[in-house]
Design an enzyme around this catalytic site. Structure first.
Site, PDB file in Angstrom:
ATOM      1  N   TRP A 357       0.821  -1.216   0.000  1.00  0.00           N
ATOM      2  CA  TRP A 357       0.000   0.000   0.000  1.00  0.00           C
ATOM      3  C   TRP A 357       0.854   1.264   0.000  1.00  0.00           C
ATOM      4  O   TRP A 357       0.317   2.369   0.010  1.00  0.00           O
ATOM      5  CB  TRP A 357      -0.932   0.016   1.216  1.00  0.00           C
ATOM      6  CG  TRP A 357      -0.247   0.330   2.528  1.00  0.00           C
ATOM      7  CD1 TRP A 357       0.958  -0.138   2.961  1.00  0.00           C
ATOM      8  CD2 TRP A 357      -0.725   1.199   3.552  1.00  0.00           C
ATOM      9  NE1 TRP A 357       1.259   0.359   4.210  1.00  0.00           N
ATOM     10  CE2 TRP A 357       0.242   1.191   4.594  1.00  0.00           C
ATOM     11  CE3 TRP A 357      -1.867   1.980   3.705  1.00  0.00           C
ATOM     12  CZ2 TRP A 357       0.094   1.926   5.759  1.00  0.00           C
ATOM     13  CZ3 TRP A 357      -2.007   2.709   4.886  1.00  0.00           C
ATOM     14  CH2 TRP A 357      -1.041   2.686   5.890  1.00  0.00           C
ATOM     15  N   ASP A 358       2.185   1.109  -0.010  1.00  0.00           N
ATOM     16  CA  ASP A 358       3.074   2.263   0.063  1.00  0.00           C
ATOM     17  C   ASP A 358       2.851   3.249  -1.071  1.00  0.00           C
ATOM     18  O   ASP A 358       3.305   4.399  -1.005  1.00  0.00           O
ATOM     19  CB  ASP A 358       4.536   1.799   0.065  1.00  0.00           C
ATOM     20  CG  ASP A 358       4.850   0.918   1.264  1.00  0.00           C
ATOM     21  OD1 ASP A 358       4.215  -0.149   1.369  1.00  0.00           O
ATOM     22  OD2 ASP A 358       5.705   1.267   2.083  1.00  0.00           O
ATOM     23  N   GLU A 496       0.357  -3.282  12.375  1.00  0.00           N
ATOM     24  CA  GLU A 496       0.485  -4.737  12.269  1.00  0.00           C
ATOM     25  C   GLU A 496       0.817  -5.412  13.600  1.00  0.00           C
ATOM     26  O   GLU A 496       0.929  -6.635  13.652  1.00  0.00           O
ATOM     27  CB  GLU A 496       1.554  -5.075  11.227  1.00  0.00           C
ATOM     28  CG  GLU A 496       1.178  -4.596   9.834  1.00  0.00           C
ATOM     29  CD  GLU A 496       2.348  -4.666   8.855  1.00  0.00           C
ATOM     30  OE1 GLU A 496       3.452  -4.227   9.230  1.00  0.00           O
ATOM     31  OE2 GLU A 496       2.143  -5.155   7.740  1.00  0.00           O
ATOM     32  N   LYS A 617       2.441  -0.139  16.290  1.00  0.00           N
ATOM     33  CA  LYS A 617       3.579   0.028  15.383  1.00  0.00           C
ATOM     34  C   LYS A 617       3.465   1.379  14.684  1.00  0.00           C
ATOM     35  O   LYS A 617       4.427   2.131  14.570  1.00  0.00           O
ATOM     36  CB  LYS A 617       3.589  -1.104  14.353  1.00  0.00           C
ATOM     37  CG  LYS A 617       4.714  -1.047  13.344  1.00  0.00           C
ATOM     38  CD  LYS A 617       4.587  -2.204  12.351  1.00  0.00           C
ATOM     39  CE  LYS A 617       5.728  -2.195  11.336  1.00  0.00           C
ATOM     40  NZ  LYS A 617       5.571  -3.273  10.338  1.00  0.00           N
ATOM     41  N   GLN A 618       2.277   1.660  14.215  1.00  0.00           N
ATOM     42  CA  GLN A 618       1.905   2.967  13.674  1.00  0.00           C
ATOM     43  C   GLN A 618       0.397   3.102  13.895  1.00  0.00           C
ATOM     44  O   GLN A 618      -0.321   2.125  13.782  1.00  0.00           O
ATOM     45  CB  GLN A 618       2.257   3.097  12.190  1.00  0.00           C
ATOM     46  CG  GLN A 618       1.698   1.985  11.320  1.00  0.00           C
ATOM     47  CD  GLN A 618       2.263   2.004   9.921  1.00  0.00           C
ATOM     48  OE1 GLN A 618       3.119   2.795   9.592  1.00  0.00           O
ATOM     49  NE2 GLN A 618       1.773   1.113   9.081  1.00  0.00           N
TER      50      GLN A 618
END
Length: 799
Positions: A357-358, A496, A617-618
């Site tokens: 998805w980057d 994640e 994680k984010q």
């Protein structure tokens, strides 16, 4: 601002422990293929990794791990064309690892796309030799690379041995945690001496059966006089090299030129790769001629990508490095290829070269400078629409379900098991449940449509991508009668760390806020896309998709009744059940481990799980603020019937900021963005962290495996959309700057709807200048001020 220093990265001294990091950052490429910045003659070992990668060239292999067959498709490390060594008579090759290094400087020239090395070496007998290397992967010609190695005997005369060849004994061995997996992807086909100066190697991938042909021409010169010397050939099934011995004199410079070509059976407009590779070199001139065309091509590339900042020293230089890597991954050559944009570029083997998805972080920088390449990347997705439909159907859904990791044909490439380096144990990998990639793709289509106004693409391809992903979201949403709302279950968000609930038997989360809101956004865009299509095309698509009024009414209903979890204080919850999780003792883990970026690995190595804790994680919820303006979010929540107040945003950011380990390089980009308007000092801290991410390998060993392209492009995007304040709304380009204290000026060149413009932002003034070369005009707004911009026009706004 445009000083030579701002265009170069210079490394002093030979540092074996840092070589792979430098090799990744000094990778040279042209969008078709790339080669890491390893020393000529180096082979894969603990110090060096001379990888060469052709964009989108994959091979699939299976390994049995703890009784489980694990299949992985990987970007293939191709035969090494850098094999070029110089040796003194019968002694060892001139190599900084085996000789005394008296001088060593390595320079990456971003403006011209050239890697140079200057070395002064002394062997065990006291003989000193000065070497200068220049290297390029041609931006002018996609199949071409060249290097020049100049040697000057400082205090000796005698014989110089030159060995130059092509090495097919390569494997995919860069990433340590993959080394238990099958790493051999090539089988030899042919080695051949084409003429006294040229050799060729042909290999084929084992599973995908792609033919790769490399040819290399090597010549030696004293001044302009070509030296033949005494030649011999070393030839095996999987490697071939020419050996030449020439007499050299003290104080005289001798130049060795190696020119290489690369073709594969995936290429267009060729007869056959082994036929084309040597034939191509016949018409290619010497190094200086190749260099001139290459430098001119880079000049034209940079003319599209002018980005400068004034203020904090070094920022412009790093931003140019990150732009440089984006332009080497996606170039004008990409428009002729069927490839996506990989999360780690074509610079290494991390994530196996897969497409994630980057794109969300990459497209905003790319679309304003190379819209044709952006369109080509979207076509990669559209060509894999049949596979996405098949995946949805097999999972029991409708529409198109794109994979979390994509490679050659668009099927799901996410590994089933992954190795935890902290524990040495293999764990199930549930990240394929990140269905939110099916919101990223329509978001990118909509961005491209807004930025370019390309009706032909939208009507023919783009709208279909949006409609099929909207159909998927309507299919996966389940109605909950007790709430009278729809929900989405069994998914993962961008964070994640959480792949399920504590002690749950099945993986996946319910009502991840980011996923649910972006599903609503996609459904709304699906309805908008259908209305925007010409009547004939709308009729065709509805017939082809059997898309009737009842189904569209269901989309509209779900887009108004989706469940979104909130804390009691109005903060958007990461997912349903977030508030019931335990708080983590962050101070303990920082004291115990220092670097806790990958907190998930630490907890699992301790026999624990991040699923128990409020630890990210984010932060998923903050991604909503990254992609959608406060106004867009208010409109979406109004549609859903939630009274959401954007005044809660600072409290929401603070909540997640203290519970995030930033285990992804993308996290710093997102946090810098969401703080840009309310906490400029905090925004700058995260911007600086993003700038440092790959240059200083802040995650401790990940950059040598491949640069983080999303974070690199996202850093550039922070300047243009975060600080310069670019925003696309309707048919108007809005520019609302908000510079942090560390920056006094940001200057950008970009294209919006076929109009090229220069944007200059200072603290006091915004200046937008229309550049010549187009006939149209666009509307530009800054706050309540508006103006029409055409070629030669200048708009000025007081800030």
């Amino acid at each position: 601002m445009s000083t030579a220093r701002n265009w170069t990265f210079v490394y002093e001294g030979f540092e074996p422990e840092d070589e792979k990091h430098r090799e990744a950052l000094c990778t040279l490429g042209n969008g078709y293929f790339s080669t890491r910045g390893a020393l000529p003659g180096a082979h894969a070992d603990e110090v060096h990794y001379p990888g060469t990668y052709r964009a989108g060239l994959y091979d699939r292999q299976t390994t049995t791990i703890e009784g489980t067959a694990v299949e992985n498709e990987s970007l293939v490390n191709l035969p090494n064309w850098l094999w070029l060594t110089l040796g003194i008579e019968d002694g060892d090759a001139l190599d900084p690892r085996s000789m005394a290094v008296l001088e060593y400087t390595q320079t990456l020239d971003l403006r011209q796309g050239i890697l140079t090395r200057n070395m002064l070496l002394r062997d065990g007998e006291g003989r000193e030799s000065r070497l200068t290397e220049r290297r390029l992967v041609s931006m002018a010609s996609p199949h071409l690379a060249a290097l020049e190695l100049t040697v000057t005997p400082v205090n000796w005369s005698g014989e110089l041995e030159i060995r130059s060849g092509l090495d097919g004994r390569v494997e995919n061995s860069l990433v340590a945690r993959y080394r238990d997996l099958e790493s051999r992807h090539l089988e030899p086909v042919l080695t051949e001496q084409v003429d006294p100066e040229t050799v060729m190697l042909v290999a084929r991938t084992i599973q995908s059966r792609i033919s790769i042909a490399e040819a290399a021409r090597t010549q030696c010169f004293e001044g302009e006089r070509r030296l033949d010397g005494e030649r011999s050939l070393e030839q095996e099934d999987d490697r071939i090299a020419e050996r030449a011995v020439v007499d050299v004199r003290e104080g005289v410079a001798y130049r060795v030129e190696k020119v290489a070509s690369l073709f594969t059976s995936q290429d267009r407009a060729i007869s056959e790769s082994a036929y084309e590779a040597p034939r191509f070199l016949v018409g290619v001139g010497g190094f200086e001629e190749i260099l001139a065309a290459h430098v001119l091509a880079w000049k034209h590339v940079w003319e599209r990508c002018e980005i400068e900042v004034e203020g904090r020293e070094g920022t412009t230089r790093v931003v140019r490095l990150y732009t440089f890597h984006l332009l080497q991954t996606v170039s004008t050559h990409t428009t002729e290829m069927d490839v996506g944009v990989p999360a780690r570029g074509w610079t290494g083997e991390a994530y196996r070269g897969h497409v994630f998805w980057d794109e969300l972080f990459i497209f905003p920088t790319l679309v304003f400078r190379f819209p044709e390449a952006t369109r080509a990347l979207l076509m990669y997705r559209h060509r894999r629409l049949p596979e996405a439909r098949r995946a949805a159907r097999e999972a029991g859904y409708r529409g198109a379900m794109f994979p979390w990791q994509s490679g050659s044909n668009g099927e799901e490439e996410t590994q089933r098991l992954h190795l935890n380096p902290s524990s040495g144990r293999w764990h199930p990998d549930n990240s394929r449940r990140q269905r939110h990639v099916n919101a990223a793709i329509p978001y990118n289509v909509w961005l491209y449509h807004q930025a370019t106004g390309d009706r032909e693409f939208f009507d023919t391809y783009g709208a279909e991508l949006i409609l099929e992903t909207a159909r998927f979201w309507a299919s996966i949403a389940e109605y909950d009668a007790t709430r009278d709302r729809y929900g989405i279950h069994g998914v993962l968000g961008p964070d994640e760390f959480h792949d399920g609930y504590p002690d749950a038997d099945e993986p996946g989360l319910s009502n991840n806020a980011y996923t649910n809101v972006m599903a609503v956004w996609t459904l709304c865009r699906g309805l908008d896309a259908l209305e925007a299509l010409p009547e004939q095309r709308r009729h065709e698509l509805q017939e082809e998709m059997s898309l009737d009024r009842a189904e569209l009414d269901r989309w509209a209903e779900i887009s108004k009744r989706m469940f979104v979890p909130f804390h009691d204080d109005g903060i958007i919850s990461q997912f349903e059940g977030w508030e019931e999780l335990e708080e983590l003792d962050w101070a303990h883990y920082r004291k115990e481990y220092g670097d806790i970026h990958r907190l998930d690995r630490i907890l699992k190595a301790e026999g624990d799980t991040p699923n128990r804790y409020k630890a990210c994680k984010q932060a998923d919820a903050l991604m909503l603020l990254f992609l959608l303006s406060a106004g867009e979010l208010v409109a979406l929540f109004d549609r859903l019937g939630y009274a959401w107040d954007p005044e809660v945003i600072p409290k929401m950011v603070e909540h997640y900021l203290h519970r995030t380990s930033h285990g992804s390089t993308l996290s710093a980009v997102v946090h810098s963005w969401v703080l840009a308007r309310r906490d400029r000092e905090g925004s700058w801290r995260f911007f600086h962290r993003a700038v440092e991410s790959d240059v200083h390998d802040v995650q401790g060993g990940t950059t040598p495996e491949g640069i983080h392209l999303g974070a690199m492009a996202g850093t550039v995007d922070l300047l243009q959309r975060g600080y310069a304040g670019l925003e696309l709304r309707g048919d108007v380009l809005h520019v609302n700057p908000s510079l942090p204290a560390e920056l006094t000026c940001v200057a950008l060149k970009l294209e919006y709807r076929n109009v090229w413009m220069k944007i200059d932002v200072t603290r006091e003034r915004l200046t937008v200048t229309g550049l010549p070369g187009h006939d149209g005009s666009v509307e530009v707004a800054c706050g309540d001020q508006r103006g029409v911009l055409g070629p030669g026009a200048t708009l000025e706004f007081d800030l």
